[in-house]
Design a protein around this motif. Structure first.
Motif, PDB file in Angstrom:
ATOM      1  N   SER A  18       0.834  -1.203   0.000  1.00 62.09           N
ATOM      2  CA  SER A  18       0.000   0.000   0.000  1.00 62.09           C
ATOM      3  C   SER A  18       0.867   1.251   0.000  1.00 62.09           C
ATOM      4  CB  SER A  18      -0.914   0.023   1.230  1.00 62.09           C
ATOM      5  OG  SER A  18      -1.505   1.307   1.386  1.00 62.09           O
ATOM      6  N   ALA A  19       0.781   2.032  -1.075  1.00 64.17           N
ATOM      7  CA  ALA A  19       1.525   3.288  -1.135  1.00 64.17           C
ATOM      8  C   ALA A  19       1.041   4.259  -0.072  1.00 64.17           C
ATOM      9  CB  ALA A  19       1.384   3.900  -2.528  1.00 64.17           C
ATOM     10  N   THR A  20      -0.244   4.219   0.232  1.00 68.65           N
ATOM     11  CA  THR A  20      -0.803   5.120   1.242  1.00 68.65           C
ATOM     12  C   THR A  20      -0.257   4.790   2.624  1.00 68.65           C
ATOM     13  OG1 THR A  20      -2.820   5.236  -0.086  1.00 68.65           O
ATOM     14  CG2 THR A  20      -2.940   6.076   2.151  1.00 68.65           C
ATOM     15  N   MET A  21      -0.180   3.501   2.943  1.00 64.88           N
ATOM     16  CA  MET A  21       0.405   3.095   4.214  1.00 64.88           C
ATOM     17  C   MET A  21       1.860   3.558   4.294  1.00 64.88           C
ATOM     18  SD  MET A  21      -1.362   1.180   6.475  1.00 64.88           S
ATOM     19  CE  MET A  21      -2.719   0.008   6.650  1.00 64.88           C
ATOM     20  N   LEU A  22       2.625   3.364   3.229  1.00 65.40           N
ATOM     21  CA  LEU A  22       4.032   3.742   3.239  1.00 65.40           C
ATOM     22  C   LEU A  22       4.210   5.247   3.349  1.00 65.40           C
ATOM     23  CD1 LEU A  22       5.678   1.337   0.642  1.00 65.40           C
ATOM     24  CD2 LEU A  22       5.908   1.301   3.128  1.00 65.40           C
ATOM     25  N   ASP A  23       3.343   6.021   2.732  1.00 63.07           N
ATOM     26  CA  ASP A  23       3.406   7.480   2.881  1.00 63.07           C
ATOM     27  C   ASP A  23       3.251   7.864   4.339  1.00 63.07           C
ATOM     28  OD1 ASP A  23       3.792   7.906   0.205  1.00 63.07           O
ATOM     29  OD2 ASP A  23       1.713   8.458  -0.230  1.00 63.07           O
ATOM     30  N   HIS A  24       2.327   7.192   5.019  1.00 61.70           N
ATOM     31  CA  HIS A  24       2.124   7.450   6.448  1.00 61.70           C
ATOM     32  C   HIS A  24       3.378   7.039   7.222  1.00 61.70           C
ATOM     33  CE1 HIS A  24      -0.679   8.108   9.880  1.00 61.70           C
ATOM     34  NE2 HIS A  24       0.172   7.290  10.496  1.00 61.70           N
TER      35      HIS A  24
END
Length: 240
Positions: free
Chosen positions: A64-70
């Protein structure tokens, strides 16, 4: 595949805080003297950053790119190498320790699971340790996941109404549908996941086939024995 909603990812740490599971993995890293660690399925990185030390390399991998951004925005994130992907993107070899936490193993279908174990075996050094947990199918946790009523909590984006439905669609395979409605806008986000509940004997057989020797299966985070009522199977194995 559509990635996770950023507003819901921001709530992940509140729903899955640091606790005895993270204590277990940190203790394992220290006890094994690990100088290199892979956290596969690292999510928001809440555990990953705490594994990093001046003399220890840590890699966090998540699809998940969104998880990694977080994760990249966390304090201490600069000490971790973050990779977008799954086990096919494992960037290192001869690693001392690999972990899969937050029941990540249950999100991986059988064919991908076999490949994931082989990929992890390829990344670990001989004698390196793999550790992960998976919910114990005998406890049938999914029976309590269907909401009898909706709940509402406050968020930075206004009130969030939540409810879920769970169904065993095949032996050991559960489909969970989680619905999230932001009441101020009326927007509803539905997340559907398929979870695989593998028995202890299945996990041991699969690990052996991938080149691992199981060293322990615990029934709790305090390293107690497995009983039918154990909520979780905590597995450690070494690369043969």
């Amino acid at each position: 595949m559509t990635d996770l909603d950023r507003r819901l990812v921001a709530l992940y740490d509140d729903d899955n805080p640091d606790g005895p599971d993270h204590d277990f993995y940190r203790a394992l890293a220290d006890e094994s003297g690990a100088r290199s660690v892979i956290d596969l399925g690292c999510g928001t990185g809440i555990l990953t950053v705490t594994l990093a030390e001046p003399d220890r390399r840590v890699v966090g991998i998540d699809p998940s790119a969104t998880m990694l951004d977080h994760a990249r925005g966390r304090p201490g994130a600069a000490a971790v190498t973050w990779v977008h992907g799954d086990s096919r993107q494992l960037p290192e070899t001869s690693v001392d320790l690999a972990v899969m936490t937050g029941n990540v193993a249950q999100h991986i279908g059988d064919e991908d699971w076999a490949r994931t174990l082989l990929d992890l075996r390829g990344a670990l050094r001989h004698g390196g340790t793999l550790a992960f947990e998976s919910r114990n199918p005998a406890a049938e946790a999914w029976l309590g996941w269907t909401s009898t009523e909706r709940t509402t909590r406050g968020t930075a984006h206004g009130p969030l109404e939540e409810w879920s439905e769970a169904e065993e669609v095949a032996p050991g395979v559960v489909r969970l549908v989680a619905s999230n409605r932001f009441t101020d806008t009326g927007e509803t986000i539905v997340e559907t996941v398929t979870l695989h509940f593998r028995t202890r004997s299945e996990l041991e057989r699969q690990l052996h086939a991938a080149g691992f020797a199981v060293t322990a299966v615990f029934g709790d985070w305090q390293r107690g024995p497995v009983v039918d009522s154990s909520a979780v199977l905590v597995v450690t194995a070494v690369a043969r």
